[in-house]
Scaffold this motif. Sequence first.
Motif, short mmCIF file in Angstrom:
data_model
loop_
_atom_site.label_atom_id
_atom_site.label_comp_id
_atom_site.label_asym_id
_atom_site.label_seq_id
_atom_site.Cartn_x
_atom_site.Cartn_y
_atom_site.Cartn_z
N LEU A 167 0.84 -1.19 0.00
CA LEU A 167 0.00 0.00 0.00
C LEU A 167 0.88 1.25 0.00
O LEU A 167 2.03 1.22 0.47
N ALA A 169 0.59 5.70 0.63
CA ALA A 169 -0.24 6.79 1.11
C ALA A 169 -0.53 7.71 -0.07
O ALA A 169 0.36 8.01 -0.87
N LEU A 184 5.96 4.98 8.54
CA LEU A 184 4.62 5.20 9.08
C LEU A 184 4.64 6.16 10.27
O LEU A 184 3.71 6.94 10.47
N PHE A 192 -6.37 10.67 8.83
CA PHE A 192 -6.47 9.65 7.79
C PHE A 192 -7.91 9.46 7.33
O PHE A 192 -8.87 9.67 8.07
N ASP A 194 -10.00 6.34 5.72
CA ASP A 194 -9.84 4.90 5.54
C ASP A 194 -11.21 4.23 5.62
O ASP A 194 -12.22 4.88 5.88
N SER A 205 -3.82 -1.75 7.18
CA SER A 205 -3.24 -0.48 7.63
C SER A 205 -3.17 -0.42 9.15
O SER A 205 -2.14 -0.02 9.72
N MET A 240 -4.96 5.42 2.21
CA MET A 240 -4.08 4.27 2.02
C MET A 240 -4.69 3.37 0.95
O MET A 240 -5.80 2.87 1.12
N ALA A 260 5.78 -0.21 4.52
CA ALA A 260 4.44 -0.17 3.94
C ALA A 260 3.58 -1.35 4.38
O ALA A 260 4.07 -2.49 4.48
#
Length: 292
Positions: A167, A169, A184, A192, A194, A205, A240, A260
């Motif tokens: 993944l 960002a 991260l 975020f 998501d 994530s 993400m 990631a």
Amino acid sequence: MELQQLRYVLAVAETRNFTRAAERCRVVQSALSHQIAALERELGARLFERTSRRVRLTPAGEAFLPAAQECLEAADRARSHVAAAGGEIRGRLAVGAIPTVTAVDLPAALKDYRRRHPRVRITLTSAGSDDLIEGVRQGRVDVAFLGLPPHTEPKGVQGRRLGAGELVAVVAPDHHRAEQEVDLRSLAEEPFIDFRAGAAGRAQSDQAFAAAGVRREVPFEVSSADFMVELVGQGLGVGMLPAAYASRFPDLRLIRLRDAPTRMEHLIWDNRPSPAATAFLELIQQGTRRGT
């Protein structure tokens, strides 16, 4: 009791209207009503409550409907198996897929399948992995493409792994970290966008941030990747997405992650696939062997 009567009951239950049900079944309404009335006499119970304003299932109708659906599906399976024995693939193929599937070019695969097997009725449902697994278990979906955390396996179905991917960002073009490579921990203070907590699309994530030993805030929870992209584009937060999928949105910018999150894509199917589903699985197998 005849299969056509069961089809009429199902059509009325779905449309909640005798006129629309008759149109769907391509019969006059009087014929449809007569057949349902005959079935009700045979069963000794009314299946529908009818008023001038609405039609709804009675308790007897609610009890009858699942069995009627099973009978029709069994009849369809029988026809498809007989046709397959004669070399013709027909029947129904219900495909499910997460919106972000990348391991397979699904539109191209469906086009190829329809060219090879024009007598098969194809449907496609886009949903989250959890819903698709349940759909396959219940027989509403024949085959489905999922995205799950790397150590998670779908239960109660047959399946195989298609491949893993990282993944990235995704951020708005003016984001101060656009096109950087970070870890991260550097993004932990960002808001975020998501998927909902507990969903398979969110889990990879959450697990990656937990492994990094940091917490993040997710003030925006969405049910689709497209909506996530829209919110990210407005600068409301960081999203993400799988790297191969994120590249489809040139108006966004990427942040590469040293640690990631990863996900594994799966193809799953029912324990007893129909001839139509088996033919589709063979097509996908051939495509993945060729690397397409």
